[in-house]
Design a protein around this motif. Structure first.
Motif, PDB file in Angstrom:
ATOM      1  N   GLY A  53      18.413 -77.532 -17.437  1.00  0.00           N
ATOM      2  CA  GLY A  53      18.920 -76.805 -16.277  1.00  0.00           C
ATOM      3  C   GLY A  53      20.426 -76.754 -16.176  1.00  0.00           C
ATOM      4  N   GLY A 106      18.227 -79.651  -7.614  1.00  0.00           N
ATOM      5  CA  GLY A 106      18.185 -79.321  -9.030  1.00  0.00           C
ATOM      6  C   GLY A 106      19.517 -79.061  -9.677  1.00  0.00           C
ATOM      7  N   ASP A 136      12.820 -83.772 -16.256  1.00  0.00           N
ATOM      8  CA  ASP A 136      12.679 -82.898 -15.085  1.00  0.00           C
ATOM      9  C   ASP A 136      11.453 -83.310 -14.285  1.00  0.00           C
ATOM     10  OD1 ASP A 136      12.602 -80.896 -13.221  1.00  0.00           O
ATOM     11  OD2 ASP A 136      13.326 -79.382 -14.627  1.00  0.00           O
TER      12      ASP A 136
END
Length: 338
Positions: A53, A106, A136
């Motif tokens: 990410g 996130g 994650d």
């Protein structure tokens, strides 16, 4: 030695030299960020097993302090290449780089641990052995939900019960472990539906938080602006509060100073009110008679400067015309005063 003027030099050589200078100037302008004393810091690159990410523009932190930013994330074979720049910070040849979680929504950042005795060569890429990527949690919940959905919990419970029955004559420790596995399988089987709903709800929650990321960020920014405005108006709010307090003090003093004059007046007003209440019936009678009297006065004086009145019983009855009707109760007084 005398230098030749430009006009006496070979024009071809002069043109080639000018083109080379222009090319160098253009290259310098294009790579200005990489030039010392001009660019945005020293550029490095590192290999990761996954991006997790991380995106362009994310922070680079050294010991928790922002020292640069990520400039690129790209796929290089079976690895992920991450380019980043660092300003005014030392990175050693044994430094480790990890992708860390910045917020619960996130966001990520690049954490650098500067280790080593010699500086890291910017042209040498940091290998995978010195980089780490976080696991994650969202993907973990998604994978766990899919795995739970594919497991036949009833069959799993029967398998553990068979194992427990097989080891029933084994030593106590082994038998206790088998019985514990059997109890665990029964619990998982009984709570299968609830566990699936829990995992689905967790998955939906993570998606909702991800979708509302911008709203949360806007809320936090607006809250920060509100607090900053309150901070800026702190002096004005303080003056307002102190002024209100001083006004209350002054009003209290006014009441205390005029208490001696106001108290007798209020006492007299109370006594007058008590007298009026005591004579309420007399007042009601006076008011009712006053209404009739005022109406009579209005009828009398309603013709301007003339009096409009009616006098009854002044002329004796025998002096009136025969056709004049007799008005009951309106007769002249008798002779002799009777």
């Amino acid at each position: 030695m005398r230098m030749k003027p430009v006009g006496e030099r070979d024009p071809v050589a002069v043109g080639i030299a000018g083109l080379l200078v222009l090319a160098l100037v253009g290259l310098g302008a294009y790579r200005a960020d990489s030039l010392p004393f001009i660019g945005g810091g020293t550029a490095y690159s590192a290999d990761f097993t996954e991006s997790a990410g991380l995106a362009d523009g994310d922070e680079v932190r050294i010991a928790g302090v922002k020292a640069g930013e990520v400039t690129g994330v790209s796929l290089d074979g079976n690895k992920v290449k991450v380019d980043f720049t660092v300003e005014d910070a030392w990175i050693g040849d044994s430094s480790t780089v990890g992708i860390a979680i910045k917020t619960l929504l996130g966001d990520k950042y690049l954490a650098v641990d500067p280790l080593g005795d010699a500086p890291q060569d910017p042209d040498s890429r940091i290998t995978v052995s010195r980089t780490t990527a976080p696991y994650d949690v969202t993907q973990a919940f998604d994978g766990l939900g899919e795995t739970i959905g594919e497991i036949d919990t009833a069959q799993l419970a029967r398998s553990f019960e068979t194992i427990s029955a097989t080891f029933k004559d084994s030593p106590p420790d082994v038998r206790g472990a088998a019985e514990g596995l059997s109890a665990l399988s029964r619990t998982v089987s009984e709570r299968d539906a609830q566990l699936v709903r829990l995992l689905k709800g967790s998955k939906q929650l993570t998606r909702t938080l991800a979708d509302k990321k911008s709203s949360f960020e806007t809320l936090l920014k607006d809250g920060n602006l509100l607090l900053a405005e309150i901070q800026a108006r702190r002096d004005s709010i303080h003056l307002l509060l102190t002024g209100t307090r001083d006004l209350g003090t002054q009003l209290t003093g006014v009441v205390e100073d005029n208490n001696k004059q106001l108290k007798p007046t209020l006492d007299s007003l109370g006594r007058v009110t008590a007298v009026l209440v005591k004579n309420r019936r007399s007042l009601d009678k006076v008011l009712s008679l006053t209404g009739s009297y005022n109406r009579l006065i209005g009828n009398t004086l309603g013709s301007g400067r003339w009096f409009d009145n009616y006098v009854c019983g002044v002329v004796p009855r025998n002096y009136l015309p025969p056709q004049e009707p007799e008005v009951p109760g309106c007769m002249p007084p008798k002779q002799g005063g009777r």
